[in-house]
Design a protein around this motif. Structure first.
Motif, PDB file in Angstrom:
ATOM      1  N   GLU A   1       0.822  -1.210   0.000  1.00  0.00           N
ATOM      2  CA  GLU A   1       0.000   0.000   0.000  1.00  0.00           C
ATOM      3  C   GLU A   1       0.861   1.268   0.000  1.00  0.00           C
ATOM      4  OE1 GLU A   1      -4.084  -1.100   2.320  1.00  0.00           O
ATOM      5  OE2 GLU A   1      -2.340  -0.706   3.572  1.00  0.00           O
ATOM      6  N   MET A   2       0.254   2.365  -0.431  1.00  0.00           N
ATOM      7  CA  MET A   2       0.811   3.698  -0.251  1.00  0.00           C
ATOM      8  C   MET A   2      -0.018   4.366   0.843  1.00  0.00           C
ATOM      9  SD  MET A   2       3.164   3.673  -2.580  1.00  0.00           S
ATOM     10  CE  MET A   2       3.710   5.376  -2.386  1.00  0.00           C
ATOM     11  N   VAL A   3       0.666   4.912   1.857  1.00  0.00           N
ATOM     12  CA  VAL A   3      -0.028   5.514   2.995  1.00  0.00           C
ATOM     13  C   VAL A   3       0.311   6.992   3.072  1.00  0.00           C
ATOM     14  CG1 VAL A   3      -0.431   5.408   5.478  1.00  0.00           C
ATOM     15  CG2 VAL A   3       0.121   3.314   4.223  1.00  0.00           C
ATOM     16  N   TYR A   4      -0.709   7.836   3.192  1.00  0.00           N
ATOM     17  CA  TYR A   4      -0.528   9.289   3.224  1.00  0.00           C
ATOM     18  C   TYR A   4      -0.028   9.707   4.605  1.00  0.00           C
ATOM     19  CZ  TYR A   4      -3.214   9.540  -1.132  1.00  0.00           C
ATOM     20  OH  TYR A   4      -3.649   9.393  -2.425  1.00  0.00           O
ATOM     21  N   ARG A   5       1.266  10.093   4.703  1.00  0.00           N
ATOM     22  CA  ARG A   5       1.880  10.450   5.971  1.00  0.00           C
ATOM     23  C   ARG A   5       2.012  11.956   6.172  1.00  0.00           C
ATOM     24  NH1 ARG A   5       0.784   6.531   9.140  1.00  0.00           N
ATOM     25  NH2 ARG A   5       1.658   4.515   8.557  1.00  0.00           N
TER      26      ARG A   5
ATOM     27  N   GLY B   1      -3.069  21.900   2.609  1.00  0.00           N
ATOM     28  CA  GLY B   1      -4.019  22.561   1.730  1.00  0.00           C
ATOM     29  C   GLY B   1      -5.331  21.817   1.671  1.00  0.00           C
ATOM     30  N   PHE B   2      -5.968  21.835   0.510  1.00  0.00           N
ATOM     31  CA  PHE B   2      -7.268  21.179   0.391  1.00  0.00           C
ATOM     32  C   PHE B   2      -7.147  19.652   0.455  1.00  0.00           C
ATOM     33  CE2 PHE B   2      -5.725  20.754  -3.867  1.00  0.00           C
ATOM     34  CZ  PHE B   2      -6.420  19.700  -4.457  1.00  0.00           C
ATOM     35  N   ALA B   3      -5.911  19.131   0.362  1.00  0.00           N
ATOM     36  CA  ALA B   3      -5.687  17.687   0.441  1.00  0.00           C
ATOM     37  C   ALA B   3      -5.510  17.198   1.878  1.00  0.00           C
ATOM     38  CB  ALA B   3      -4.457  17.301  -0.373  1.00  0.00           C
ATOM     39  N   ALA B   4      -5.508  18.092   2.855  1.00  0.00           N
ATOM     40  CA  ALA B   4      -5.274  17.709   4.255  1.00  0.00           C
ATOM     41  C   ALA B   4      -6.213  16.613   4.762  1.00  0.00           C
ATOM     42  CB  ALA B   4      -5.370  18.944   5.155  1.00  0.00           C
ATOM     43  N   PRO B   5      -7.502  16.589   4.347  1.00  0.00           N
ATOM     44  CA  PRO B   5      -8.391  15.517   4.833  1.00  0.00           C
ATOM     45  C   PRO B   5      -7.960  14.113   4.410  1.00  0.00           C
ATOM     46  CG  PRO B   5      -9.687  17.349   3.979  1.00  0.00           C
ATOM     47  CD  PRO B   5      -8.258  17.610   3.594  1.00  0.00           C
ATOM     48  N   LEU B   6      -7.025  14.000   3.458  1.00  0.00           N
ATOM     49  CA  LEU B   6      -6.592  12.688   2.985  1.00  0.00           C
ATOM     50  C   LEU B   6      -5.535  12.054   3.889  1.00  0.00           C
ATOM     51  CD1 LEU B   6      -6.325  13.404  -0.860  1.00  0.00           C
ATOM     52  CD2 LEU B   6      -8.164  12.220   0.347  1.00  0.00           C
ATOM     53  N   LEU B   7      -5.058  12.777   4.896  1.00  0.00           N
ATOM     54  CA  LEU B   7      -4.037  12.257   5.800  1.00  0.00           C
ATOM     55  C   LEU B   7      -4.496  10.929   6.403  1.00  0.00           C
ATOM     56  CD1 LEU B   7      -1.281  12.975   7.121  1.00  0.00           C
ATOM     57  CD2 LEU B   7      -2.582  13.887   9.036  1.00  0.00           C
ATOM     58  N   GLY B   8      -3.615   9.911   6.319  1.00  0.00           N
ATOM     59  CA  GLY B   8      -3.949   8.591   6.847  1.00  0.00           C
ATOM     60  C   GLY B   8      -4.601   7.661   5.846  1.00  0.00           C
ATOM     61  N   THR B   9      -4.852   8.136   4.621  1.00  0.00           N
ATOM     62  CA  THR B   9      -5.481   7.312   3.587  1.00  0.00           C
ATOM     63  C   THR B   9      -4.530   6.209   3.121  1.00  0.00           C
ATOM     64  OG1 THR B   9      -6.855   9.146   2.805  1.00  0.00           O
ATOM     65  CG2 THR B   9      -6.489   7.333   1.259  1.00  0.00           C
ATOM     66  N   HIS B  10      -5.081   5.043   2.818  1.00  0.00           N
ATOM     67  CA  HIS B  10      -4.323   3.918   2.246  1.00  0.00           C
ATOM     68  C   HIS B  10      -4.830   3.653   0.834  1.00  0.00           C
ATOM     69  CE1 HIS B  10      -2.656   1.894   6.075  1.00  0.00           C
ATOM     70  NE2 HIS B  10      -3.147   3.077   6.441  1.00  0.00           N
TER      71      HIS B  10
ATOM     72  N   PHE C   1      -4.529   9.412  12.414  1.00  0.00           N
ATOM     73  CA  PHE C   1      -5.560   9.382  11.374  1.00  0.00           C
ATOM     74  C   PHE C   1      -5.521   8.070  10.597  1.00  0.00           C
ATOM     75  CE2 PHE C   1      -5.834  13.888  12.209  1.00  0.00           C
ATOM     76  CZ  PHE C   1      -7.185  14.146  12.007  1.00  0.00           C
ATOM     77  N   ASP C   2      -4.333   7.530  10.417  1.00  0.00           N
ATOM     78  CA  ASP C   2      -4.185   6.227   9.768  1.00  0.00           C
ATOM     79  C   ASP C   2      -5.000   5.177  10.522  1.00  0.00           C
ATOM     80  OD1 ASP C   2      -3.332   3.720   8.930  1.00  0.00           O
ATOM     81  OD2 ASP C   2      -1.214   4.238   8.887  1.00  0.00           O
ATOM     82  N   ARG C   3      -4.770   5.075  11.830  1.00  0.00           N
ATOM     83  CA  ARG C   3      -5.457   4.068  12.643  1.00  0.00           C
ATOM     84  C   ARG C   3      -6.951   4.349  12.767  1.00  0.00           C
ATOM     85  NH1 ARG C   3      -1.477   1.836  11.478  1.00  0.00           N
ATOM     86  NH2 ARG C   3       0.143   1.019  12.873  1.00  0.00           N
TER      87      ARG C   3
ATOM     88  N   ASN D   1     -20.400   8.137  11.611  1.00  0.00           N
ATOM     89  CA  ASN D   1     -19.926   6.938  10.919  1.00  0.00           C
ATOM     90  C   ASN D   1     -18.622   7.148  10.171  1.00  0.00           C
ATOM     91  OD1 ASN D   1     -22.086   5.116  11.560  1.00  0.00           O
ATOM     92  ND2 ASN D   1     -23.399   6.304  10.190  1.00  0.00           N
ATOM     93  N   ASP D   2     -18.047   8.353  10.251  1.00  0.00           N
ATOM     94  CA  ASP D   2     -16.771   8.587   9.575  1.00  0.00           C
ATOM     95  C   ASP D   2     -15.895   9.490  10.433  1.00  0.00           C
ATOM     96  OD1 ASP D   2     -17.422  11.393   9.010  1.00  0.00           O
ATOM     97  OD2 ASP D   2     -18.714  10.653   7.413  1.00  0.00           O
ATOM     98  N   VAL D   3     -14.655   9.636   9.996  1.00  0.00           N
ATOM     99  CA  VAL D   3     -13.660  10.373  10.771  1.00  0.00           C
ATOM    100  C   VAL D   3     -14.079  11.818  11.000  1.00  0.00           C
ATOM    101  CG1 VAL D   3     -11.301  11.251  10.751  1.00  0.00           C
ATOM    102  CG2 VAL D   3     -11.751   8.885  10.078  1.00  0.00           C
ATOM    103  N   ASP D   4     -14.496  12.500   9.928  1.00  0.00           N
ATOM    104  CA  ASP D   4     -14.834  13.926  10.032  1.00  0.00           C
ATOM    105  C   ASP D   4     -15.973  14.166  11.008  1.00  0.00           C
ATOM    106  OD1 ASP D   4     -12.859  14.552   8.228  1.00  0.00           O
ATOM    107  OD2 ASP D   4     -14.195  14.584   6.495  1.00  0.00           O
ATOM    108  N   ALA D   5     -16.999  13.317  10.954  1.00  0.00           N
ATOM    109  CA  ALA D   5     -18.149  13.491  11.851  1.00  0.00           C
ATOM    110  C   ALA D   5     -17.742  13.282  13.306  1.00  0.00           C
ATOM    111  CB  ALA D   5     -19.258  12.517  11.463  1.00  0.00           C
ATOM    112  N   LEU D   6     -16.921  12.269  13.559  1.00  0.00           N
ATOM    113  CA  LEU D   6     -16.484  12.002  14.924  1.00  0.00           C
ATOM    114  C   LEU D   6     -15.638  13.137  15.474  1.00  0.00           C
ATOM    115  CD1 LEU D   6     -15.553   8.230  14.539  1.00  0.00           C
ATOM    116  CD2 LEU D   6     -17.439   9.146  15.905  1.00  0.00           C
ATOM    117  N   LEU D   7     -14.720  13.647  14.650  1.00  0.00           N
ATOM    118  CA  LEU D   7     -13.860  14.739  15.100  1.00  0.00           C
ATOM    119  C   LEU D   7     -14.662  16.010  15.358  1.00  0.00           C
ATOM    120  CD1 LEU D   7     -10.725  14.283  12.834  1.00  0.00           C
ATOM    121  CD2 LEU D   7     -10.946  13.755  15.261  1.00  0.00           C
TER     122      LEU D   7
END
Length: 349
Positions: free
Chosen positions: A61-65, A69-78, A194-196, A313-319
């Protein structure tokens, strides 16, 4: 390409930005996560990028470390290496450009649709002779990048790769540790948190288990820094990290999200009352005086919390729920503090 290299090397603005970035990287020392964050935050300022990403190869996998910018919400994506432009970049070891990710069959456009990525340039990060990740710049516009942007990205990837080499000391395990942990406290960093968290709430998991998250914000850290110096502030951060880490089980994740903010992922929170009990225990631990070099400082922390899937049910809502409850706690504490109490607290440092 020679003309492009010449224009980059003679452009005073780009040269100054590269020098500034080199200085920032030097300040980070062996803190690889700090290096990554400095690069993704700075590089859009002297390219046509609206955001930047650093991905690491981890297994298949490639993991976003790192992301900005506008891509910040992708942190932790696999994403799967074999199905992505980043994976192709790693395999070929060369810079790749996509002028329209929607039409480009080499790109797994899934992660980008939610934030609106339309074009990108990807450069390999080479460590000890092989590519261990990529540096990527992204835009919401198609055909956003020029040959000069490509050359700048090449230069930046070389800077990060050099920092990775020295930080990791040629060890893959050390490289992973540097990329995923905070150098001041030794805790997991924002990227790993965010990965976990994304993994635990992913709808693709066979069994979704209830969990809790805490957002812990240290109160008045700036005052400690201003009054007692940054050494005292760093000591306070380390002390808070130690106190928070005493509460969860070993299977839980405690992370420093940056500055004076910490995050905790708590597994097996079957009832909301279990989560509230842990909030109380963390509050008791953090709201204790702290002595440093003969001075007593008053430490407190505001704690926000949320439970999955009850609060989202998702990261953004929980945060969002956790942040709201944290700021509500901070507001209530501020309202309850009388002038006399504030004076007493100030006298502690």
């Amino acid at each position: 390409m020679t003309d492009v290299q010449s224009s980059v090397s003679t452009d005073p603005y780009i040269l100054m930005e590269i020098i500034r970035l080199q200085t920032e990287i030097a300040k980070q020392g062996l803190d690889l996560s700090g290096v990554v964050q400095a690069v993704v935050e700075r590089i859009p300022s002297f390219t046509n990028a609206e955001g930047a990403i650093v991905e690491y190869t981890e297994g298949d996998e490639m993991v976003y470390r790192g992301a900005s910018g506008f891509a910040a919400p992708l942190l932790g994506t696999h994403v799967k290496r074999e199905a992505s432009l980043s994976g192709l970049c790693v395999r070929l070891g060369q810079v790749l450009r996509s002028d329209d990710v929607v039409l480009d069959p080499r790109v797994d456009a899934g992660p980008y649709a939610e934030v609106g990525v339309r074009s990108m340039v990807v450069a390999p990060l080479k460590h000890d002779g092989s590519a261990v990740g990529v540096l990527k710049i992204v835009s919401t516009s198609t055909h956003a990048f020029t040959a000069r942007d490509v050359r700048v990205l090449e230069l930046m990837s070389e800077l990060i790769a050099a920092a990775m080499y020295y930080a990791a000391r040629n060890e893959t395990s050390a490289l992973y540790q540097q990329a995923t942990h905070d150098s001041l406290t030794g805790l997991a960093n924002r990227s790993l948190f965010f990965d976990r968290l994304r993994h635990r709430v992913s709808p693709g998991r066979r069994q979704l288990e209830p969990l809790g998250i805490l957002i812990v914000d240290v109160d008045r850290l700036k005052r400690i820094n201003d009054t007692c110096g940054h050494r005292a502030g760093d000591a306070a951060i380390r002390e808070i990290a130690l106190r928070i880490s005493r509460i969860p089980r070993k299977s839980d994740i405690v992370a420093r999200l940056g500055g004076d903010e910490f995050g905790v992922i708590l597994g097996e929170i079957s009832e909301r009352s279990d989560l509230l009990t842990i909030v109380e225990r963390v509050s008791e631990q953090t709201d204790q005086p702290f002595r440093f070099e003969g001075r007593t400082m008053h430490l407190t922390a505001s704690i926000g919390y949320a439970r999955f899937p009850e609060d989202g049910n998702d990261v953004d809502a929980l945060l969002e729920v956790a942040d709201r409850s944290m700021y509500e706690m901070k507001r209530k504490r501020s309202t309850r503090s009388t002038p006399a109490q504030q004076t007493t607290q100030e006298q502690l440092f």
